[in-house]
Design a protein around this motif. Structure first.
Motif, mmCIF file in Angstrom:
data_model
loop_
_atom_site.group_PDB
_atom_site.id
_atom_site.type_symbol
_atom_site.label_atom_id
_atom_site.label_comp_id
_atom_site.label_asym_id
_atom_site.label_seq_id
_atom_site.Cartn_x
_atom_site.Cartn_y
_atom_site.Cartn_z
ATOM 1 N N ARG A 286 1.172 -0.627 0.329
ATOM 2 C CA ARG A 286 0.169 0.188 -0.126
ATOM 3 C C ARG A 286 0.761 1.465 -0.210
ATOM 4 O O ARG A 286 0.065 2.538 -0.576
ATOM 5 C CB ARG A 286 -0.940 0.077 0.679
ATOM 6 N N PHE A 287 1.808 1.448 0.168
ATOM 7 C CA PHE A 287 3.011 2.477 0.571
ATOM 8 C C PHE A 287 3.883 2.205 -0.620
ATOM 9 O O PHE A 287 4.489 1.098 -1.343
ATOM 10 C CB PHE A 287 3.997 2.183 2.009
ATOM 11 N N SER A 288 4.322 3.357 -1.304
ATOM 12 C CA SER A 288 5.289 3.527 -1.735
ATOM 13 C C SER A 288 5.622 5.395 -2.312
ATOM 14 O O SER A 288 5.020 6.305 -1.346
ATOM 15 C CB SER A 288 4.679 3.266 -4.144
ATOM 16 N N ALA A 289 7.263 5.492 -2.865
ATOM 17 C CA ALA A 289 7.772 6.417 -2.374
ATOM 18 C C ALA A 289 8.957 5.891 -3.412
ATOM 19 O O ALA A 289 9.283 5.428 -4.097
ATOM 20 C CB ALA A 289 8.626 6.238 -1.096
ATOM 21 N N GLU A 290 8.993 7.787 -4.208
ATOM 22 C CA GLU A 290 10.288 8.069 -5.040
ATOM 23 C C GLU A 290 10.796 9.373 -4.935
ATOM 24 O O GLU A 290 10.562 10.262 -3.998
ATOM 25 C CB GLU A 290 9.394 8.152 -7.015
ATOM 26 N N ARG A 291 11.790 9.259 -5.104
ATOM 27 C CA ARG A 291 12.756 10.592 -5.282
ATOM 28 C C ARG A 291 13.601 10.263 -6.853
ATOM 29 O O ARG A 291 14.870 10.635 -6.767
ATOM 30 C CB ARG A 291 14.432 10.408 -3.943
ATOM 31 N N LEU A 292 12.896 10.780 -7.575
ATOM 32 C CA LEU A 292 13.246 10.753 -9.259
ATOM 33 C C LEU A 292 14.426 11.263 -9.299
ATOM 34 O O LEU A 292 15.271 10.906 -10.028
ATOM 35 C CB LEU A 292 12.352 11.177 -9.997
ATOM 36 N N LYS A 293 14.672 12.822 -8.893
ATOM 37 C CA LYS A 293 15.849 13.547 -9.461
ATOM 38 C C LYS A 293 16.757 13.333 -8.679
ATOM 39 O O LYS A 293 17.451 14.454 -8.388
ATOM 40 C CB LYS A 293 15.264 14.978 -9.863
ATOM 41 N N GLY A 294 16.375 13.029 -7.045
ATOM 42 C CA GLY A 294 17.588 13.048 -6.017
ATOM 43 C C GLY A 294 17.288 14.162 -5.555
ATOM 44 O O GLY A 294 18.935 14.544 -4.787
ATOM 45 N N VAL A 295 16.130 14.739 -5.412
ATOM 46 C CA VAL A 295 16.527 15.795 -4.037
ATOM 47 C C VAL A 295 15.059 15.949 -3.972
ATOM 48 O O VAL A 295 15.127 15.226 -2.371
ATOM 49 C CB VAL A 295 15.855 16.706 -5.512
ATOM 50 N N ASP A 296 13.808 16.273 -4.069
ATOM 51 C CA ASP A 296 12.174 16.011 -3.352
ATOM 52 C C ASP A 296 12.034 14.590 -3.361
ATOM 53 O O ASP A 296 12.784 13.574 -4.579
ATOM 54 C CB ASP A 296 11.686 17.006 -3.382
ATOM 55 N N SER A 297 11.316 14.427 -2.754
ATOM 56 C CA SER A 297 10.662 12.934 -2.608
ATOM 57 C C SER A 297 9.277 12.986 -2.357
ATOM 58 O O SER A 297 8.768 14.456 -2.079
ATOM 59 C CB SER A 297 11.626 12.160 -1.630
ATOM 60 N N THR A 298 8.405 11.938 -2.841
ATOM 61 C CA THR A 298 7.120 11.704 -2.395
ATOM 62 C C THR A 298 6.775 10.185 -1.773
ATOM 63 O O THR A 298 7.590 9.200 -2.566
ATOM 64 C CB THR A 298 6.705 11.941 -3.937
ATOM 65 N N LEU A 299 5.579 10.457 -0.109
ATOM 66 C CA LEU A 299 5.929 8.577 0.107
ATOM 67 C C LEU A 299 3.948 9.143 -0.610
ATOM 68 O O LEU A 299 3.924 9.679 -0.388
ATOM 69 C CB LEU A 299 5.930 9.125 1.262
ATOM 70 N N LYS A 300 3.558 7.962 -0.593
ATOM 71 C CA LYS A 300 1.887 7.611 -1.216
ATOM 72 C C LYS A 300 1.699 6.708 -0.459
ATOM 73 O O LYS A 300 2.489 5.418 -0.292
ATOM 74 C CB LYS A 300 1.603 7.425 -2.554
ATOM 75 N N ILE A 301 0.034 6.738 0.053
ATOM 76 C CA ILE A 301 -0.406 5.533 0.451
ATOM 77 C C ILE A 301 -1.848 5.051 -0.022
ATOM 78 O O ILE A 301 -2.944 6.182 -0.683
ATOM 79 C CB ILE A 301 -0.456 5.948 2.186
ATOM 80 N N GLN A 302 -1.940 4.068 -0.446
ATOM 81 C CA GLN A 302 -2.475 3.410 -1.399
ATOM 82 C C GLN A 302 -3.330 2.139 -1.392
ATOM 83 O O GLN A 302 -2.663 1.185 -2.076
ATOM 84 C CB GLN A 302 -2.822 3.545 -2.989
ATOM 85 N N PRO A 303 -4.712 1.771 -1.149
ATOM 86 C CA PRO A 303 -5.443 2.298 0.242
ATOM 87 C C PRO A 303 -4.940 2.567 1.171
ATOM 88 O O PRO A 303 -4.256 1.829 1.732
ATOM 89 C CB PRO A 303 -6.440 1.247 -0.024
ATOM 90 N N ALA A 304 -5.035 3.689 1.837
ATOM 91 C CA ALA A 304 -5.317 3.965 3.001
ATOM 92 C C ALA A 304 -5.957 3.136 4.266
ATOM 93 O O ALA A 304 -7.081 3.085 3.404
ATOM 94 C CB ALA A 304 -5.627 5.731 3.733
ATOM 95 N N LYS A 305 -5.103 2.543 5.571
ATOM 96 C CA LYS A 305 -5.854 1.692 6.040
ATOM 97 C C LYS A 305 -5.815 2.590 7.670
ATOM 98 O O LYS A 305 -5.262 3.723 7.928
ATOM 99 C CB LYS A 305 -5.470 0.525 6.837
ATOM 100 N N LEU A 306 -7.135 2.699 8.062
ATOM 101 C CA LEU A 306 -7.422 3.886 9.433
ATOM 102 C C LEU A 306 -5.055 3.365 10.477
ATOM 103 O O LEU A 306 -5.725 4.624 10.957
ATOM 104 C CB LEU A 306 -8.689 2.486 10.825
#
Lengths: 111, 115
Positions: free
Chosen positions: B64-84
Motif C-alpha cells: 500500500r505504500f510507495s515512495a520515489e525520489r526521481l531526481k535525487g532531490v525532493d521525494s513523495t510518499l504515497k499510501i493507496q489505499p489507506a487504512k485506519l
C-alpha cells in the motif's frame, strides 16, 4: 529484535529540580547513540551523538553520558522551556545506518 | 540554511482513499529518510534513499505504500489505499553523505488522520 527502552515514560519536575532520563539498548556493536528533543507538532531536533562508553557531551542544562548498556540524559536546574519529549536512538555497526528509536520520555517542567 | 520542508502539514482522509506527502530536503543532502511516528511512539524508518536510489525499504508496507525520489532531490510518499492504522505523523529527514556524525535533520512532519 533490536530493543531501545527509555524510562520513565513521563516525568514531571519542579523548575530547578534536577533529574535524569534513561535509555538502554540490548544489542552489541553500537556505532552511535543519539539524543533528540521533540516539541509538540514538530519534528525531532538533534541534541547529541555519543560513540563510546565513558563519553560525555553537554549543552546548556543537558549532559548526555554513555555506558556499554545505557545512556543517561541529565537535566540540571531545568526551566519550563525544557519541557518536551526526549527521544534516544541507536545505530549499529552492522547493516546500514538505520536509527532505531525508543518511545521517548515526556518531560514537563512546572514553574 | 533552510530546513527540511514538508507538505501538507495536516491531512484527513477516509479509509481506502489515497494520499501523498511531499518532502524537500536540505540543499546538498544526498540521503533522505521517511519515518512513521504513531502517537506515543518513536519514529520508525519506512524508507531510506541515497540520491535517487533506495538503500533500505525493509519496513515499508509495499502493498500500500510507495515512495520515489526521481531526481535525487525532493521525494513523495504515497499510501493507496489507506487504512485506519496508517493514522500517524509522517516525518521526512535528510543528511549529508559525508557527515560522519550521521546527524539527521527532520522536517515538521505531516499529520495524517484516517477515518
Amino acid at each position: 529484535e533490536d530493543q531501545v527502552t527509555q524510562s520513565p515514560e513521563a516525568l514531571r519536575l519542579q523548575e530547578g529540580e534536577s533529574s535524569s532520563l534513561n535509555c538502554s539498548y540490548t544489542v552489541s556493536g553500537l556505532r552511535g547513540l543519539f539524543w533528540y528533543r521533540q516539541d509538540p507538532g514538530k519534528g525531532p531536533e538533534f541534541l547529541f551523538t555519543l560513540y563510546s562508553a565513558g563519553e560525555e557531551k553537554e549543552k546548556e542544562r543537558l549532559k548526555a553520558t554513555l555506558t556499554k548498556k545505557e545512556s543517561f540524559l541529565h537535566i540540571t536546574a531545568p526551566k519550563p522551556e525544557d519541557s518536551a519529549t526526549y527521544l534516544c536512538a541507536v545505530q549499529y555497526n552492522f547493516g546500514n545506518e538505520k536509527l532505531t528509536f525508543g518511545t521517548g520520555t515526556r518531560l514537563t517542567i512546572i514553574p | 540554511e533552510a530546513g527540511v520542508a514538508q507538505s501538507p502539514r495536516y491531512k484527513i482522509i477516509e479509509k481506502r482513499q489515497s494520499v501523498a506527502f511531499w518532502c524537500n530536503p536540505i540543499s546538498g543532502h544526498a540521503t533522505l529518510y521517511w519515518y512513521q511516528q504513531i502517537l506515543g511512539q518513536g519514529p520508525k524508518l519506512l524508507i531510506q534513499f541515497q540520491n535517487n536510489g533506495v538503500v533500505d525499504d525493509s519496513q515499508l508496507p509495499k502493498d500500500r505504500f510507495s515512495a520515489e525520489r526521481l531526481k535525487g532531490v525532493d521525494s513523495t510518499l504515497k499510501i493507496q489505499p489507506a487504512k485506519l492504522e496508517d493514522s500517524a505523523v509522517y516525518l521526512c529527514a535528510s543528511r549529508r553523505v559525508r557527515d560522519r556524525s550521521y546527524e539527521q535533520y527532520f522536517g515538521p512532519g505531516t499529520r495524517l488522520t484516517v477515518t
